[in-house]
Write a protein that holds these residues in place. Structure first.
Motif, PDB file in Angstrom:
ATOM      1  N   LEU A  26      -1.772  -4.500   8.605  1.00 47.44           N
ATOM      2  CA  LEU A  26      -2.290  -3.819   7.415  1.00 47.44           C
ATOM      3  C   LEU A  26      -1.982  -3.857   6.598  1.00 47.44           C
ATOM      4  N   LEU A  27      -0.423  -4.568   6.388  1.00 48.64           N
ATOM      5  CA  LEU A  27       0.297  -5.030   4.844  1.00 48.64           C
ATOM      6  C   LEU A  27      -0.751  -6.229   4.146  1.00 48.64           C
ATOM      7  N   ALA A  28      -1.115  -6.538   4.959  1.00 48.92           N
ATOM      8  CA  ALA A  28      -2.617  -7.871   4.070  1.00 48.92           C
ATOM      9  C   ALA A  28      -3.872  -7.505   3.861  1.00 48.92           C
ATOM     10  N   ALA A  29      -4.455  -6.156   4.901  1.00 51.90           N
ATOM     11  CA  ALA A  29      -5.741  -5.520   4.403  1.00 51.90           C
ATOM     12  C   ALA A  29      -5.222  -4.983   2.997  1.00 51.90           C
ATOM     13  N   TYR A  30      -4.228  -3.822   2.672  1.00 47.87           N
ATOM     14  CA  TYR A  30      -3.500  -2.911   1.616  1.00 47.87           C
ATOM     15  C   TYR A  30      -3.512  -3.326   0.772  1.00 47.87           C
ATOM     16  N   HIS A  31      -2.502  -5.057   0.163  1.00 50.33           N
ATOM     17  CA  HIS A  31      -2.637  -6.125  -0.818  1.00 50.33           C
ATOM     18  C   HIS A  31      -4.424  -6.523  -0.334  1.00 50.33           C
ATOM     19  N   LEU A  32      -5.412  -7.486   0.096  1.00 49.21           N
ATOM     20  CA  LEU A  32      -6.461  -7.707  -0.042  1.00 49.21           C
ATOM     21  C   LEU A  32      -7.377  -6.960  -1.357  1.00 49.21           C
ATOM     22  N   ARG A  33      -6.813  -6.063  -0.622  1.00 48.91           N
ATOM     23  CA  ARG A  33      -8.236  -4.751  -0.666  1.00 48.91           C
ATOM     24  C   ARG A  33      -7.982  -4.455  -2.088  1.00 48.91           C
ATOM     25  N   THR A  34      -6.465  -4.057  -2.820  1.00 51.07           N
ATOM     26  CA  THR A  34      -6.371  -3.996  -3.732  1.00 51.07           C
ATOM     27  C   THR A  34      -6.142  -4.907  -4.812  1.00 51.07           C
ATOM     28  N   GLU A  35      -5.992  -6.540  -4.536  1.00 46.99           N
ATOM     29  CA  GLU A  35      -5.958  -6.919  -5.498  1.00 46.99           C
ATOM     30  C   GLU A  35      -8.020  -6.557  -5.789  1.00 46.99           C
ATOM     31  N   ASP A  50       3.403 -13.932  -4.742  1.00 49.47           N
ATOM     32  CA  ASP A  50       4.865 -14.228  -4.264  1.00 49.47           C
ATOM     33  C   ASP A  50       5.588 -12.796  -3.055  1.00 49.47           C
ATOM     34  N   ARG A  51       5.835 -11.494  -3.593  1.00 47.71           N
ATOM     35  CA  ARG A  51       6.410 -11.501  -3.697  1.00 47.71           C
ATOM     36  C   ARG A  51       5.297  -9.903  -2.732  1.00 47.71           C
ATOM     37  N   TYR A  52       3.943  -9.721  -2.645  1.00 41.37           N
ATOM     38  CA  TYR A  52       3.154  -9.305  -1.617  1.00 41.37           C
ATOM     39  C   TYR A  52       2.794 -10.387  -0.242  1.00 41.37           C
ATOM     40  N   VAL A  78      -2.289   1.808  13.686  1.00 38.31           N
ATOM     41  CA  VAL A  78      -3.546   2.142  12.728  1.00 38.31           C
ATOM     42  C   VAL A  78      -3.577   2.492  11.214  1.00 38.31           C
ATOM     43  N   GLY A  79      -1.943   2.372  10.741  1.00 37.36           N
ATOM     44  CA  GLY A  79      -1.689   3.175   9.421  1.00 37.36           C
ATOM     45  C   GLY A  79       0.060   2.459   9.167  1.00 37.36           C
ATOM     46  N   CYS A  80       0.365   2.494   8.445  1.00 36.49           N
ATOM     47  CA  CYS A  80       1.499   2.295   7.094  1.00 36.49           C
ATOM     48  C   CYS A  80       2.023   3.005   6.477  1.00 36.49           C
ATOM     49  N   LEU A  81       3.503   3.494   5.963  1.00 35.26           N
ATOM     50  CA  LEU A  81       3.692   3.201   5.233  1.00 35.26           C
ATOM     51  C   LEU A  81       5.607   3.180   4.626  1.00 35.26           C
ATOM     52  N   VAL A  82       5.483   3.350   3.794  1.00 36.89           N
ATOM     53  CA  VAL A  82       7.543   2.717   3.542  1.00 36.89           C
ATOM     54  C   VAL A  82       8.057   3.566   2.760  1.00 36.89           C
ATOM     55  N   VAL A  83       9.505   3.934   2.612  1.00 39.60           N
ATOM     56  CA  VAL A  83       9.757   5.110   1.643  1.00 39.60           C
ATOM     57  C   VAL A  83      10.825   4.409   1.476  1.00 39.60           C
ATOM     58  N   THR A  84      11.183   4.306  -0.007  1.00 37.22           N
ATOM     59  CA  THR A  84      12.695   3.733  -0.620  1.00 37.22           C
ATOM     60  C   THR A  84      13.756   4.763   0.105  1.00 37.22           C
ATOM     61  N   LEU A  96       1.566   2.717   1.268  1.00 37.39           N
ATOM     62  CA  LEU A  96       0.479   4.149   2.387  1.00 37.39           C
ATOM     63  C   LEU A  96      -1.025   3.188   2.768  1.00 37.39           C
ATOM     64  N   TRP A  97      -1.359   3.165   4.070  1.00 39.08           N
ATOM     65  CA  TRP A  97      -2.660   2.518   4.363  1.00 39.08           C
ATOM     66  C   TRP A  97      -2.915   3.004   5.612  1.00 39.08           C
ATOM     67  N   THR A  98      -4.167   2.904   6.055  1.00 40.70           N
ATOM     68  CA  THR A  98      -5.329   3.419   7.029  1.00 40.70           C
ATOM     69  C   THR A  98      -5.884   2.576   7.325  1.00 40.70           C
ATOM     70  N   ASP A  99      -5.955   1.656   8.482  1.00 44.46           N
ATOM     71  CA  ASP A  99      -6.921   1.001   9.008  1.00 44.46           C
ATOM     72  C   ASP A  99      -8.971   1.836   8.431  1.00 44.46           C
ATOM     73  N   PRO A 100      -9.400   1.234   7.900  1.00 40.05           N
ATOM     74  CA  PRO A 100     -10.618   1.936   7.023  1.00 40.05           C
ATOM     75  C   PRO A 100     -11.213   2.314   8.645  1.00 40.05           C
ATOM     76  N   GLU A 101     -11.186   1.898   9.856  1.00 38.29           N
ATOM     77  CA  GLU A 101     -12.041   2.109  11.438  1.00 38.29           C
ATOM     78  C   GLU A 101     -11.644   3.491  11.328  1.00 38.29           C
ATOM     79  N   SER A 102     -10.123   3.799  11.132  1.00 40.43           N
ATOM     80  CA  SER A 102      -9.389   5.161  12.038  1.00 40.43           C
ATOM     81  C   SER A 102      -9.311   5.850  10.511  1.00 40.43           C
ATOM     82  N   ARG A 103      -9.953   5.871   9.764  1.00 35.85           N
ATOM     83  CA  ARG A 103      -8.883   7.137   8.487  1.00 35.85           C
ATOM     84  C   ARG A 103     -10.335   8.574   9.324  1.00 35.85           C
TER      85      ARG A 103
END
Length: 166
Positions: A26-35, A50-52, A78-84, A96-103
């Motif tokens: 999920l984190l990979a999909a989030y960062h790749l899509r955002t870039e 590097d940080r991503y 199917v989803g993730c979220l980080v709270v600092t 915050l990211w949800t797998d596109p197939e689960s939206r």
């Protein structure tokens, strides 16, 4: 549309089914899509900053001190979220990211609801987040949950900063 009560939100790491691979995906999909959306498309996670890449390869270290929530439908991540970690009565929601197939199944709402409940129990009085302006669906969700746009704390163009009082 699936009833969001079917979405299980778990804290990671914890006594949960193994979710590390699903979280990394999920984190990979989030960062790749955002870039890609920012016009800086990369072929795979090796092309990410590097940080991503560190979040994907070692989330336990990358998010040390933060709360990572993972949403499951059955045993599928199917989803993730980080709270600092709270700081001066304030916390920030990230990744915050949800797998596109689960939206459309209440995954993001369930993650946000759990996050808001947990930070309120910790005495947090303000939750903030940032979102790219082209993510209009996410902005609409945040607004439905009481977040409002606020003065930016981030210099990146096209980033909308929002907050909510608890």
């Amino acid at each position: 549309m699936t009833d969001h009560r079917q979405v299980a939100v778990v804290r990671w790491p914890g006594r949960t089914p193994p979710v590390e691979d699903g979280l990394a995906a999920l984190l990979a999909a989030y960062h790749l899509r955002t870039e890609a959306e920012k016009g800086a498309s990369v072929a795979d996670v090796h092309g990410l900053p590097d940080r991503y890449r560190a979040e994907i390869t070692d989330p336990l270290t990358a998010f040390a001190g933060d709360v990572v929530l993972v949403a499951l439908l059955s045993d599928t991540v199917v989803g993730c979220l980080v709270v600092t970690s709270p700081n001066s009565g304030q916390a920030e929601i990230k990744r915050l990211w949800t797998d596109p197939e689960s939206r459309g199944r209440g995954v993001a709402s369930a993650l946000l609801g759990t996050a808001l409940t947990q930070v309120a129990e910790e005495g947090v009085h303000t939750v903030r987040l940032s979102v790219w302006e082209w993510r209009t669906g996410a902005i609409a969700l945040y607004e439905r949950l009481g977040f409002t746009a606020t003065r930016s704390w981030d210099e990146r163009k096209q980033l909308v900063c929002m907050q909510r009082s608890l």
